[in-house]
Design a protein around this motif. Structure first.
Motif, PDB file in Angstrom:
ATOM      1  N   ALA A 114       0.841  -1.207   0.000  1.00  0.00           N
ATOM      2  CA  ALA A 114       0.000   0.000   0.000  1.00  0.00           C
ATOM      3  C   ALA A 114       0.868   1.246   0.000  1.00  0.00           C
ATOM      4  N   LEU A 115       0.344   2.296  -0.604  1.00  0.00           N
ATOM      5  CA  LEU A 115       1.046   3.576  -0.605  1.00  0.00           C
ATOM      6  C   LEU A 115       1.080   4.112   0.820  1.00  0.00           C
ATOM      7  N   THR A 116       1.993   4.995   1.099  1.00  0.00           N
ATOM      8  CA  THR A 116       2.205   5.470   2.462  1.00  0.00           C
ATOM      9  C   THR A 116       0.945   6.074   3.084  1.00  0.00           C
ATOM     10  N   ILE A 127     -11.770   4.424  -0.578  1.00  0.00           N
ATOM     11  CA  ILE A 127     -12.384   4.279  -1.905  1.00  0.00           C
ATOM     12  C   ILE A 127     -11.387   4.594  -3.020  1.00  0.00           C
ATOM     13  N   LYS A 128     -10.523   5.620  -2.802  1.00  0.00           N
ATOM     14  CA  LYS A 128      -9.571   5.977  -3.848  1.00  0.00           C
ATOM     15  C   LYS A 128      -8.627   4.817  -4.148  1.00  0.00           C
ATOM     16  N   TYR A 129      -8.315   4.033  -3.104  1.00  0.00           N
ATOM     17  CA  TYR A 129      -7.339   2.966  -3.280  1.00  0.00           C
ATOM     18  C   TYR A 129      -8.007   1.608  -3.506  1.00  0.00           C
ATOM     19  N   LEU A 140      -2.816  -4.189 -12.105  1.00  0.00           N
ATOM     20  CA  LEU A 140      -2.688  -4.697 -13.486  1.00  0.00           C
ATOM     21  C   LEU A 140      -1.261  -5.074 -13.848  1.00  0.00           C
ATOM     22  N   GLY A 141      -0.298  -4.271 -13.353  1.00  0.00           N
ATOM     23  CA  GLY A 141       1.110  -4.543 -13.676  1.00  0.00           C
ATOM     24  C   GLY A 141       1.502  -5.946 -13.226  1.00  0.00           C
ATOM     25  N   LEU A 142       1.142  -6.294 -12.001  1.00  0.00           N
ATOM     26  CA  LEU A 142       1.518  -7.613 -11.472  1.00  0.00           C
ATOM     27  C   LEU A 142       0.760  -8.732 -12.189  1.00  0.00           C
ATOM     28  N   ILE A 189       7.719  -7.890  -6.194  1.00  0.00           N
ATOM     29  CA  ILE A 189       7.108  -6.718  -5.548  1.00  0.00           C
ATOM     30  C   ILE A 189       7.169  -5.511  -6.480  1.00  0.00           C
ATOM     31  N   GLN A 190       6.036  -4.807  -6.571  1.00  0.00           N
ATOM     32  CA  GLN A 190       5.967  -3.595  -7.399  1.00  0.00           C
ATOM     33  C   GLN A 190       6.192  -2.370  -6.511  1.00  0.00           C
ATOM     34  N   VAL A 191       7.147  -1.526  -6.913  1.00  0.00           N
ATOM     35  CA  VAL A 191       7.545  -0.395  -6.060  1.00  0.00           C
ATOM     36  C   VAL A 191       7.176   0.939  -6.704  1.00  0.00           C
ATOM     37  N   GLY A 213      12.358  -0.406 -16.025  1.00  0.00           N
ATOM     38  CA  GLY A 213      11.447  -0.234 -17.156  1.00  0.00           C
ATOM     39  C   GLY A 213      10.351  -1.288 -17.168  1.00  0.00           C
ATOM     40  N   PRO A 214       9.594  -1.312 -18.274  1.00  0.00           N
ATOM     41  CA  PRO A 214       8.498  -2.283 -18.390  1.00  0.00           C
ATOM     42  C   PRO A 214       9.036  -3.718 -18.319  1.00  0.00           C
ATOM     43  N   GLY A 215       8.159  -4.665 -17.920  1.00  0.00           N
ATOM     44  CA  GLY A 215       8.653  -6.018 -17.664  1.00  0.00           C
ATOM     45  C   GLY A 215       8.384  -7.033 -18.758  1.00  0.00           C
ATOM     46  N   CYS A 253       7.079  14.601 -15.452  1.00  0.00           N
ATOM     47  CA  CYS A 253       6.482  13.270 -15.593  1.00  0.00           C
ATOM     48  C   CYS A 253       7.549  12.177 -15.518  1.00  0.00           C
ATOM     49  N   TYR A 254       7.173  11.070 -14.945  1.00  0.00           N
ATOM     50  CA  TYR A 254       8.045   9.913 -14.786  1.00  0.00           C
ATOM     51  C   TYR A 254       8.392   9.252 -16.115  1.00  0.00           C
ATOM     52  N   LYS A 255       7.604   9.592 -17.161  1.00  0.00           N
ATOM     53  CA  LYS A 255       7.555   8.759 -18.342  1.00  0.00           C
ATOM     54  C   LYS A 255       8.895   8.560 -19.048  1.00  0.00           C
ATOM     55  N   LEU A 288      -6.580   2.851 -18.276  1.00  0.00           N
ATOM     56  CA  LEU A 288      -5.593   3.533 -17.436  1.00  0.00           C
ATOM     57  C   LEU A 288      -4.410   4.049 -18.255  1.00  0.00           C
ATOM     58  N   ASP A 289      -4.550   4.046 -19.558  1.00  0.00           N
ATOM     59  CA  ASP A 289      -3.465   4.534 -20.406  1.00  0.00           C
ATOM     60  C   ASP A 289      -3.197   6.005 -20.102  1.00  0.00           C
ATOM     61  N   ASP A 290      -1.913   6.388 -20.215  1.00  0.00           N
ATOM     62  CA  ASP A 290      -1.569   7.796 -19.974  1.00  0.00           C
ATOM     63  C   ASP A 290      -2.282   8.702 -20.969  1.00  0.00           C
ATOM     64  N   PRO A 331       8.784  16.796  -7.774  1.00  0.00           N
ATOM     65  CA  PRO A 331       9.899  16.384  -8.635  1.00  0.00           C
ATOM     66  C   PRO A 331      10.312  14.941  -8.335  1.00  0.00           C
ATOM     67  N   TYR A 332       9.765  13.983  -9.105  1.00  0.00           N
ATOM     68  CA  TYR A 332      10.119  12.581  -8.883  1.00  0.00           C
ATOM     69  C   TYR A 332      11.556  12.338  -9.327  1.00  0.00           C
ATOM     70  N   PRO A 333      12.319  11.586  -8.519  1.00  0.00           N
ATOM     71  CA  PRO A 333      13.673  11.249  -8.937  1.00  0.00           C
ATOM     72  C   PRO A 333      13.630  10.619 -10.329  1.00  0.00           C
ATOM     73  N   ARG A 380       7.090  11.502   1.487  1.00  0.00           N
ATOM     74  CA  ARG A 380       6.513  12.839   1.311  1.00  0.00           C
ATOM     75  C   ARG A 380       6.320  13.205  -0.163  1.00  0.00           C
ATOM     76  N   TYR A 381       6.714  12.311  -1.068  1.00  0.00           N
ATOM     77  CA  TYR A 381       6.571  12.597  -2.501  1.00  0.00           C
ATOM     78  C   TYR A 381       5.198  12.108  -2.994  1.00  0.00           C
ATOM     79  N   ASP A 382       4.161  12.529  -2.294  1.00  0.00           N
ATOM     80  CA  ASP A 382       2.828  12.010  -2.592  1.00  0.00           C
ATOM     81  C   ASP A 382       1.937  13.061  -3.258  1.00  0.00           C
ATOM     82  N   THR A 383       2.526  14.134  -3.704  1.00  0.00           N
ATOM     83  CA  THR A 383       1.851  15.279  -4.341  1.00  0.00           C
ATOM     84  C   THR A 383       0.937  16.042  -3.368  1.00  0.00           C
ATOM     85  N   ARG A 384       1.081  15.759  -2.080  1.00  0.00           N
ATOM     86  CA  ARG A 384       0.321  16.521  -1.077  1.00  0.00           C
ATOM     87  C   ARG A 384       1.253  17.344  -0.215  1.00  0.00           C
ATOM     88  N   HIS A 385       2.566  17.072  -0.324  1.00  0.00           N
ATOM     89  CA  HIS A 385       3.556  17.777   0.483  1.00  0.00           C
ATOM     90  C   HIS A 385       4.539  18.514  -0.424  1.00  0.00           C
TER      91      HIS A 385
END
Ligand code: B12
Ligand code: SF4
Length: 478
Positions: free
Chosen positions: A9-11, A21-23, A29-31, A65-67, A113-115, A177-179, A212-214, A340-342, A363-368
């Motif tokens: 689960a996310l933090t 409900i959001k989660y 799908l990735g797994l 595990i998906q990170v 990258g993609p698996g 964007c992470y893309k 869920l496509d970008d 700013p995602y690494p 804290r990189y959850d777009t709320r902080h």
């Protein structure tokens, strides 16, 4: 072989921001995509900590595990636990790709990258007892990919079990964007063969789909063929696209005809300087209002995405953005604090300028605020962000925005969708606890039913205030 796949689960799961409900919307799908490469004889368990407990007293041979960035610490603790038990642990996903050295300390093998190309390669190496420490994706295709193992998904635990992705990546290059980081070293945008996508849709029960496509409209030829193929399928669907793609050609009309009823649109900011900072060229000089009108004329509800904290923003950005959303009848707004995602260009730029103030990924959850701001103080930015959410979703503003539509049906759909999403948290929690989430799908499908141009225009007196709780939503929208 015993295989365990985990989406930690996310933090937010332990924070005041947790919204069950959001989660509980989308399954992992990735797994499930990766599981398709496993042997049919393997004993497989897929656990999603957003909707169930992760059992740690088992002894799998292989743990996958998906990170994501804000589940990274949880992912690492699960990985450490299973490695101690003697399992072979592999980690992959967005965060591993951004920070491989960090992830490698907790894994036997990591995946960048993609698996779809690297995971089957790993399985061969693993069987030959010669797994590598690191696998980096380089072949980018969805051709010949086996069907997702949807049988491993506990459908009843999700509101949207029919989530689907038929493309990977996106044709654009926004700096936040992470893309680009995730798809480095190969194609950054590619699609399934249309027939494969249509076959996957055909396998899904019910009517509702969530792509869920970008950027579902990113490849015109593919999207056009997809919508043509979907025309007779009697589906309703939700998806995401850019402002630019809504305004170009007639793809959006085709999408509406195929069943598109609600669209996530990345407006992000109204400032041309901010758009330049983000390299969001596809939005520059685009007429946002024109895009909104085109969607509304087609009866499509809009989920607008907005980012706060770009360098040109100052104190008035919150009020302006919320007001614009209400005035333009945006059904739901998603606000983010710039993050700013690494791995992104934005992170590299900020790091160079000495502006990154924390490496605590939770804290990189777009709320902080995790960087030194320019136009306002970090506290003001966080408070403004929270204010925007509160303000946009007051009953009076939901009603005001709903009433901007031309037809009563669109007004009601807007009112129910927006109110239902944000105003009934205890009810959602009850439904989730009693494991009835999937039973809500027919209601969602009704709210997403078609608005016809001949639907009744606004009468003199507006019936919204008189909505009786005993009336079912189906009665209201049909
Ligand atoms: C569904 C989703 C969610 C779900 C996540 C739960 C779930 N069930 O997956 C929910 C609703 C909870 C969610 C929340 C948020 N999300 Co989100 N979400 C998505 C979304 C739309 C789809 C994910 C998906 O299913 N992809 C399709 C599958 C096939 O791809 P995949 O999961 O990446 O898996 C592949 C690879 O990653 C790899 N892989 C993954 N794990 C592993 C493990 C191993 C061992 C191996 C070998 C390979 C491997 O193999 C898979 C097949 O190729 C993506 C956008 C996208 N199109 O990916 C955004 C996305 C992940 N979300 C994003 C964001 C920003 C958020 C939020 C912060 C939004 C907000 N403000 O609340 C929150 C919190 C996320 C966080 N804090 O990290 C960003 C992530 C940025 C980042 N660097 O983390 C994305 C990329 C959207 C975007 N374009 O910006 N999200
Ligand atoms: S348009 Fe969206 S998915 Fe594409 S690069 Fe920009 S933010 Fe990322």
């Amino acid at each position: 072989m015993k295989v365990k796949l985990i989406l930690p689960a996310l933090t937010e799961a332990e924070s005041p921001f947790w919204r069950p409900i959001k989660y509980s919307l989308f399954p992992p799908l990735g797994l499930a995509t990766l599981a398709a490469y496993l042997d049919p004889d393997d004993e497989i368990e897929l656990q999603d900590q957003h909707v169930e407990n992760v059992t740690l007293n088992d002894s799998p041979d292989l743990v996958i595990i998906q990170v994501y960035i804000t589940n990274a610490y949880r992912a690492y603790s699960f990985a450490d636990h299973y490695r101690k038990q003697g399992a072979y642990v592999i980690l992959g996903g967005l965060h591993v790709t951004s920070l491989p050295e960090e992830a490698a300390q907790h894994a036997d093998s990591i995946f960048l990258g993609p698996g779809e190309d690297t995971f089957p390669q790993f399985l061969r190496d693993f069987k030959n007892r010669q797994p590598k420490k690191r696998y980096t994706s380089s072949i980018r295709t969805l051709e010949g990919v086996p069907p997702i193992r949807r049988d491993l998904i506990k459908r009843h635990l999700y509101l949207v079990p029919n989530s689907i992705v038929v493309t990977r990546g996106c044709p654009h290059h926004c700096t936040f964007c992470y893309k680009d980081a995730f798809f480095e070293g190969g194609k950054t945008f590619y699609t399934q063969a249309t027939d494969d996508a249509l076959a996957e849709i055909d396998r899904l029960p019910g009517r509702h789909l969530y792509f869920l496509d970008d950027h579902l409209l990113g490849n015109v030829k593919f999207a056009s063929a997809l919508f043509d193929g979907m025309k007779g399928m009697n589906r309703v669907f939700q998806s995401a696209a850019t402002v630019d793609s809504i305004l170009r050609g007639n793809l959006i009309e085709k999408a509406a005809e195929a069943g598109l009823r609600s669209l996530f649109v990345g407006f992000e900011t109204f400032s041309p300087a901010n758009l330049k900072q983000s390299n969001k060229k596809q939005n520059l000089q685009k007429d946002y209002k024109k895009a909104v009108k085109r969607l509304h004329d087609l009866g499509i509800m809009i989920n607008g995405s907005f980012v706060f904290g770009l360098d040109e923003d100052n104190h008035d950005v919150f009020k302006r953005t919320v007001e614009w959303g209400i005035e333009n009848a945006i059904t739901t707004s998603t606000y983010h604090i710039l993050t700013p995602y690494p791995g992104t260009q934005l992170y590299a730029d900020m790091k160079k300028q000495g502006r990154i103030i924390t490496d605590n990924w939770d804290r990189y959850d777009t709320r902080h605020v995790v960087y030194q701001t320019k136009g306002m103080l970090p506290d003001e930015l966080e408070e403004g962000y929270r204010w925007a959410y509160r303000e946009f979703y007051t009953w009076s503003n939901i009603t005001r925005a709903s009433l901007k539509h031309d037809s009563v049906k669109h007004m009601l759909k807007h009112f129910l969708y927006s109110g239902g999403w944000k105003k009934f948290e205890p009810l959602w929690n009850f439904i989730i606890k009693t494991r009835n989430l999937n039973n809500m799908l027919p209601i969602l499908e009704s709210i997403l039913s078609k608005v016809n141009s001949k639907d009744k225009p606004l009468p003199e007196k507006i019936p919204l205030a008189g909505v009786e709780p005993t009336q079912t939503i189906q009665q209201l929208v049909h």
